[in-house]
Design a protein around this motif. Structure first.
Motif, PDB file in Angstrom:
ATOM      1  N   LEU A 191       3.861   1.349  11.244  1.00 38.35           N
ATOM      2  CA  LEU A 191       5.132   2.064  11.426  1.00 38.35           C
ATOM      3  C   LEU A 191       6.341   1.144  11.247  1.00 38.35           C
ATOM      4  O   LEU A 191       7.395   1.573  10.777  1.00 38.35           O
ATOM      5  N   LYS A 192       6.177  -0.124  11.613  1.00 39.36           N
ATOM      6  CA  LYS A 192       7.293  -1.064  11.487  1.00 39.36           C
ATOM      7  C   LYS A 192       7.286  -1.797  10.148  1.00 39.36           C
ATOM      8  O   LYS A 192       8.229  -2.538   9.837  1.00 39.36           O
ATOM      9  N   GLY A 193       6.199  -1.581   9.365  1.00 35.59           N
ATOM     10  CA  GLY A 193       6.097  -2.238   8.065  1.00 35.59           C
ATOM     11  C   GLY A 193       6.375  -1.309   6.906  1.00 35.59           C
ATOM     12  O   GLY A 193       6.170  -1.683   5.747  1.00 35.59           O
ATOM     13  N   ILE A 194       6.833  -0.074   7.192  1.00 38.91           N
ATOM     14  CA  ILE A 194       7.148   0.871   6.117  1.00 38.91           C
ATOM     15  C   ILE A 194       8.359   0.359   5.329  1.00 38.91           C
ATOM     16  O   ILE A 194       9.376   0.003   5.912  1.00 38.91           O
ATOM     17  N   VAL A 195       8.220   0.327   3.999  1.00 40.31           N
ATOM     18  CA  VAL A 195       9.327  -0.146   3.165  1.00 40.31           C
ATOM     19  C   VAL A 195      10.003   0.983   2.403  1.00 40.31           C
ATOM     20  O   VAL A 195      11.115   0.822   1.894  1.00 40.31           O
ATOM     21  N   HIS A 196       9.324   2.147   2.320  1.00 41.19           N
ATOM     22  CA  HIS A 196       9.947   3.254   1.595  1.00 41.19           C
ATOM     23  C   HIS A 196       9.238   4.565   1.920  1.00 41.19           C
ATOM     24  O   HIS A 196       8.019   4.597   2.086  1.00 41.19           O
ATOM     25  N   LEU A 197      10.030   5.637   2.004  1.00 40.83           N
ATOM     26  CA  LEU A 197       9.502   6.997   2.128  1.00 40.83           C
ATOM     27  C   LEU A 197      10.027   7.799   0.951  1.00 40.83           C
ATOM     28  O   LEU A 197      11.240   7.850   0.726  1.00 40.83           O
ATOM     29  N   GLU A 198       9.131   8.421   0.184  1.00 38.72           N
ATOM     30  CA  GLU A 198       9.553   9.243  -0.939  1.00 38.72           C
ATOM     31  C   GLU A 198       9.959  10.632  -0.442  1.00 38.72           C
ATOM     32  O   GLU A 198      10.057  10.872   0.750  1.00 38.72           O
ATOM     33  N   GLU A 199      10.155  11.566  -1.364  1.00 37.88           N
ATOM     34  CA  GLU A 199      10.489  12.932  -0.981  1.00 37.88           C
ATOM     35  C   GLU A 199       9.288  13.570  -0.282  1.00 37.88           C
ATOM     36  O   GLU A 199       8.147  13.419  -0.722  1.00 37.88           O
ATOM     37  N   ALA A 200       9.548  14.305   0.801  1.00 34.94           N
ATOM     38  CA  ALA A 200       8.463  14.915   1.571  1.00 34.94           C
ATOM     39  C   ALA A 200       7.786  16.019   0.760  1.00 34.94           C
ATOM     40  O   ALA A 200       8.430  16.732  -0.024  1.00 34.94           O
ATOM     41  N   ILE A 201       6.483  16.146   0.951  1.00 34.90           N
ATOM     42  CA  ILE A 201       5.658  17.135   0.254  1.00 34.90           C
ATOM     43  C   ILE A 201       4.942  17.989   1.300  1.00 34.90           C
ATOM     44  O   ILE A 201       4.455  17.471   2.306  1.00 34.90           O
TER      45      ILE A 201
ATOM     46  N   GLY B 146       0.348  19.326   6.936  1.00 33.87           N
ATOM     47  CA  GLY B 146       1.669  19.055   7.477  1.00 33.87           C
ATOM     48  C   GLY B 146       2.609  18.693   6.350  1.00 33.87           C
ATOM     49  O   GLY B 146       2.299  18.885   5.165  1.00 33.87           O
ATOM     50  N   VAL B 147       3.783  18.148   6.695  1.00 35.43           N
ATOM     51  CA  VAL B 147       4.784  17.756   5.709  1.00 35.43           C
ATOM     52  C   VAL B 147       4.955  16.248   5.776  1.00 35.43           C
ATOM     53  O   VAL B 147       5.170  15.691   6.850  1.00 35.43           O
ATOM     54  N   CYS B 148       4.860  15.590   4.603  1.00 35.69           N
ATOM     55  CA  CYS B 148       4.921  14.127   4.614  1.00 35.69           C
ATOM     56  C   CYS B 148       5.237  13.625   3.214  1.00 35.69           C
ATOM     57  O   CYS B 148       4.821  14.228   2.226  1.00 35.69           O
ATOM     58  N   PRO B 149       5.948  12.521   3.101  1.00 33.73           N
ATOM     59  CA  PRO B 149       6.152  11.895   1.792  1.00 33.73           C
ATOM     60  C   PRO B 149       5.017  10.913   1.483  1.00 33.73           C
ATOM     61  O   PRO B 149       4.132  10.696   2.312  1.00 33.73           O
ATOM     62  N   HIS B 150       5.024  10.336   0.285  1.00 36.65           N
ATOM     63  CA  HIS B 150       4.231   9.140   0.041  1.00 36.65           C
ATOM     64  C   HIS B 150       4.877   8.021   0.874  1.00 36.65           C
ATOM     65  O   HIS B 150       6.099   7.854   0.862  1.00 36.65           O
ATOM     66  N   VAL B 151       4.051   7.288   1.597  1.00 37.87           N
ATOM     67  CA  VAL B 151       4.553   6.282   2.530  1.00 37.87           C
ATOM     68  C   VAL B 151       4.122   4.896   2.048  1.00 37.87           C
ATOM     69  O   VAL B 151       2.924   4.626   1.892  1.00 37.87           O
ATOM     70  N   TRP B 152       5.101   4.020   1.817  1.00 41.56           N
ATOM     71  CA  TRP B 152       4.838   2.666   1.322  1.00 41.56           C
ATOM     72  C   TRP B 152       4.901   1.668   2.481  1.00 41.56           C
ATOM     73  O   TRP B 152       5.872   1.638   3.232  1.00 41.56           O
ATOM     74  N   VAL B 153       3.854   0.873   2.598  1.00 38.77           N
ATOM     75  CA  VAL B 153       3.749  -0.110   3.681  1.00 38.77           C
ATOM     76  C   VAL B 153       3.386  -1.466   3.070  1.00 38.77           C
ATOM     77  O   VAL B 153       2.474  -1.556   2.240  1.00 38.77           O
ATOM     78  N   ASP B 154       4.068  -2.498   3.490  1.00 39.63           N
ATOM     79  CA  ASP B 154       3.824  -3.827   2.911  1.00 39.63           C
ATOM     80  C   ASP B 154       2.863  -4.643   3.775  1.00 39.63           C
ATOM     81  O   ASP B 154       2.860  -4.542   5.006  1.00 39.63           O
TER      82      ASP B 154
ATOM     83  N   VAL C 109       0.843  -1.201   0.000  1.00 46.48           N
ATOM     84  CA  VAL C 109       0.000   0.000   0.000  1.00 46.48           C
ATOM     85  C   VAL C 109       0.873   1.244   0.000  1.00 46.48           C
ATOM     86  O   VAL C 109       1.869   1.322   0.730  1.00 46.48           O
ATOM     87  N   CYS C 110       0.493   2.219  -0.819  1.00 43.36           N
ATOM     88  CA  CYS C 110       1.132   3.522  -0.795  1.00 43.36           C
ATOM     89  C   CYS C 110       0.115   4.551  -0.306  1.00 43.36           C
ATOM     90  O   CYS C 110      -0.941   4.719  -0.929  1.00 43.36           O
ATOM     91  N   PHE C 111       0.403   5.201   0.806  1.00 39.68           N
ATOM     92  CA  PHE C 111      -0.448   6.267   1.332  1.00 39.68           C
ATOM     93  C   PHE C 111       0.006   7.602   0.745  1.00 39.68           C
ATOM     94  O   PHE C 111       1.208   7.908   0.753  1.00 39.68           O
ATOM     95  N   THR C 112      -0.929   8.412   0.247  1.00 44.47           N
ATOM     96  CA  THR C 112      -0.582   9.779  -0.112  1.00 44.47           C
ATOM     97  C   THR C 112      -0.209  10.531   1.160  1.00 44.47           C
ATOM     98  O   THR C 112      -0.569  10.107   2.269  1.00 44.47           O
ATOM     99  N   PRO C 113       0.519  11.647   1.045  1.00 41.16           N
ATOM    100  CA  PRO C 113       0.870  12.406   2.257  1.00 41.16           C
ATOM    101  C   PRO C 113      -0.357  12.765   3.107  1.00 41.16           C
ATOM    102  O   PRO C 113      -0.316  12.638   4.335  1.00 41.16           O
TER     103      PRO C 113
END
Length: 453
Positions: A422-432, A437-445, A235-239
């Protein structure tokens, strides 16, 4: 806004009255605001509203050290005196188990904020702007028939904090907001919606066109929806979606919630590994893109940037004076002012810790070879979240992405445990930078997605 409140004269008046009444310790938080807002419906004004609001909260400590509190909307001299008298009477019934004190930082220097006040454009200008925005949005696609939720507002506000120990805080700010939420319908298909929000210091600075474009693109992208199979997905969450989820579980970094036993954290949780090593979280109420920034909190404590999670480890809680005193630390500038002092975040910043890998290799493999779900927004956050247990089950809007093709998901929920997220995050993109607030796209498996039966 008209001339600012004369805080020095106000404090002198309160001090004089307190001495006359034998009150030795008191403090006061006050705010006042003026605002104008409009809503439209198919080119006609649906609602036009202008308002002026004011409120004060007065606390008095009696000779036994107990605290009484009174709230009022009367900022006149007589209203302040009545509030002080009411708080003194209420102090006879104060809670001896929970006695707040002045913040030790209530007279410390506050940070400089560059937030120039912007002039109001007026309610007629707001109405014309919103009518045009609605018209443009309706023209974007034949299926977009209505914009049922919309609003454009502007206003300015002032906030002060005073206490009998000599603290004197004052701030003014202006703010404007626009939201557009379109609804599209096609024959034999379910209605689909999409929206966007913009904030600015003044209504003439709002990115109206950007808001129209985003609302249109989001709405149109959901027209060709299909059901999704139940299962576990990358899953990829938008910021915006991840910040919503983080906000729903913000009690895990809230010292008040910890002491009240309604948090995922405990008093001895500082230092615990709560996320992947490349995850960092700050609360930064001073961020230059935070439109609602304030230099101090409800207790007069200066606002500052605070690291909450560093390299995946919990390193700080958000504190008021009382919780900070319990933990033996300084207040962090996150308190409200009330009968029971509340604690809350200002502006989350999610990022990648320096010198750590964010799982890019794994992500590249996933994007190339696996299907994933892109979650745009979450719904029912109050009903579908058990903040003190970590569990969530939330309807979402989003897309199934397969081979680069995005297919809107008809109806589905995402469920899991926030600690596992929080422990299943596999990638954080560039913060937006977003309006939240400020957040990247957050990838969780491996998150559980349940499709509509």
């Amino acid at each position: 806004m008209s001339n600012a409140i004369d805080t020095a004269a106000l404090r002198e008046h309160l001090q004089s009255f307190a001495q006359r009444e034998g009150i030795r310790q008191w403090d006061l938080g006050a705010s006042r605001s003026t605002s104008a807002s409009v809503q439209v419906d198919r080119g006609e004004a649906k609602q036009m509203k202008a308002s002026q609001r004011s409120s004060i909260t007065v606390r008095v400590w009696n000779d036994k050290g107990l605290v009484g509190i009174t709230s009022s909307t009367d900022l006149s001299a007589s209203g302040l005196e009545r509030a002080l008298q009411g708080a003194r009477r209420a102090s006879d019934y104060g809670n001896s188990e929970d006695i707040p004190a002045f913040s030790p930082l209530a007279k410390a220097p506050t940070p400089e904020l560059h937030r120039p006040l912007q002039p109001a454009q007026g309610i007629q200008t707001l109405l014309n702007t919103l009518k045009d925005a609605e018209h443009q949005l309706l023209e974007r696609h034949a299926a977009i028939e209505t914009v049922p939720y919309n609003g454009l507002s502007e206003g300015c506000s002032e906030r002060i904090y005073l206490n009998s120990d000599g603290a004197l805080r004052q701030m003014q700010r202006s703010q404007a907001s626009l939201y557009l939420y379109a609804r599209a319908e096609e024959t034999g298909r379910k209605p689909r919606s999409g929206g966007a929000v913009r904030l600015a210091l003044g209504s003439d600075q709002l990115d109206v066109q950007g808001c129209i474009n985003e609302a249109a693109e989001r709405t149109i992208s959901h027209l060709g929806y299909q059901p999704i199979d139940t299962g576990r997905y990358l899953v990829c969450f938008t910021p915006e979606a991840f910040l919503d989820l983080l906000g729903a579980f913000s009690s895990m970094v809230n010292a008040r919630a910890v002491l009240d036993g309604v948090s995922l954290s405990r008093e001895n949780s500082i230092g615990d590994q709560v996320a992947v090593p490349f995850f960092t979280l700050h609360d930064n109420g001073l961020h230059p893109d935070h439109i609602g920034a304030a230099p101090f909190d409800g207790e007069g404590t200066p606002t500052r940037k605070l690291c909450l999670i560093q390299d995946g480890a919990l390193v700080n809680f958000l504190h008021s004076e009382a919780t900070a005193r319990h933990f033996g630390v300084e207040p962090t500038g996150h308190a409200g002012l009330g009968a029971k002092v509340s604690v809350g975040p200002d502006w989350f910043e999610v990022g990648t810790s320096e010198g750590t890998s964010s799982g890019t290799t794994h992500l590249h493999h996933a994007q190339s070879n696996e299907t994933f779900v892109l979650i745009e927004s979450l719904s029912a956050l109050h009903a579908g979240v058990k903040a003190s247990q970590g569990a969530f089950s939330l309807p979402f809007d989003g897309w199934l992405v397969r081979g680069g093709e995005r297919i809107s998901v008809e109806a589905a929920t995402v469920a899991g445990d926030f600690r596992d997220v929080l422990k299943g995050i596999v990638h954080l993109e560039e913060a937006i930078v977003t309006h939240q607030g400020v957040c990247p796209h957050v990838w969780v498996d491996g998150l559980a997605i349940t499709g509509e039966a």
